[in-house]
Design an enzyme around this catalytic site. Sequence first.
Site, mmCIF file in Angstrom:
data_model
loop_
_atom_site.group_PDB
_atom_site.id
_atom_site.type_symbol
_atom_site.label_atom_id
_atom_site.label_comp_id
_atom_site.label_asym_id
_atom_site.label_seq_id
_atom_site.Cartn_x
_atom_site.Cartn_y
_atom_site.Cartn_z
ATOM 1 N N ASN A 98 0.859 -1.190 0.000
ATOM 2 C CA ASN A 98 0.000 0.000 0.000
ATOM 3 C C ASN A 98 0.892 1.235 0.000
ATOM 4 O OD1 ASN A 98 -2.442 1.552 0.335
ATOM 5 N ND2 ASN A 98 -1.908 1.802 2.507
ATOM 6 N N ASP A 136 -2.152 0.416 8.382
ATOM 7 C CA ASP A 136 -0.987 1.279 8.110
ATOM 8 C C ASP A 136 0.221 0.976 9.000
ATOM 9 O OD1 ASP A 136 -2.497 2.622 6.169
ATOM 10 O OD2 ASP A 136 -3.214 4.112 7.601
HETATM 11 C C1 GRF Z 1 -2.944 8.795 -2.390
HETATM 12 O O1 GRF Z 1 -2.688 9.993 -1.709
HETATM 13 C C2 GRF Z 1 -2.463 7.616 -1.582
HETATM 14 O O2 GRF Z 1 -1.354 7.895 -0.774
HETATM 15 C C3 GRF Z 1 -3.655 7.327 -0.692
HETATM 16 O O3 GRF Z 1 -4.771 7.580 -1.503
HETATM 17 C C4 GRF Z 1 -4.441 8.522 -2.507
HETATM 18 C C5 GRF Z 1 -4.793 7.894 -3.810
HETATM 19 O O4 GRF Z 1 -4.702 8.782 -4.891
HETATM 20 N N1 GRF Z 1 -3.587 5.973 -0.192
HETATM 21 P P1 GRF Z 1 -4.870 8.223 -6.377
HETATM 22 O O5 GRF Z 1 -6.236 7.552 -6.472
HETATM 23 O O6 GRF Z 1 -3.753 7.254 -6.637
HETATM 24 O O7 GRF Z 1 -4.792 9.440 -7.241
#
Ligand code: GRF
Length: 191
Positions: A98, A136
């Site tokens: 993740n 997390d």
């Molecule tokens: C990112 O900021 C990531 O860190 C978090 O969700 C957001 C996803 O953005 N887990 P995207 O859909 O990849 O533009």
Amino acid sequence: MLISGRGSNLQSLIAAAGASYRIILVISNVEGAAGLEKAGAANIPAMVIPHAGKSREVFDAEVDAALRAAGAELVVLAGFMRILSDGFVRGWEGRLINIHPSLLPGYKGTKVHERVIEGKEALSGASVHFVVPELDAGPVIAQASVPVHPGDTPQTLAERVLGVEHKLYPEALTLLASDKVKLQDGLAVFS
Ligand code: GRF
């Protein structure tokens, strides 16, 4: 890849694919997620598995079945806004990663940028980590930091962090896909 929304990380992972990994399936739990179009534009099979009205275990079993049917070897969460069951996480242990928009272990969970600004931090950033059952909390594979500027809003900080996410995630996935990092005894071990 599992997504729920915009898919900007998906886009950056698509752009960097080829040498060490291939994206074979994109699953969204949200119908109409913008990331689905990005997958389509890159000719990557994409599907929606809605979660509404299902228990976590039933939804996760459907996702798991789709991934296995496609022959997935790694599962990459990119803006996937569902907590996965312990059973799913254990089933993909060491092969499930993740990206989180903070310098873990600081600022787990949601509303990260608001809390970083409230906490008057000088630095923030992004972390790619192995997924473990605790939210997390998995071992970090790679991190990148950015400054927090006076006058930053959650939006301006989010954009700055996103900029480094787009470089960091392909690098971290490349490490995993080329067996240069693995999860061993609860640690990210590099070779
Ligand atoms: C990112 O900021 C990531 O860190 C978090 O969700 C957001 C996803 O953005 N887990 P995207 O859909 O990849 O533009």
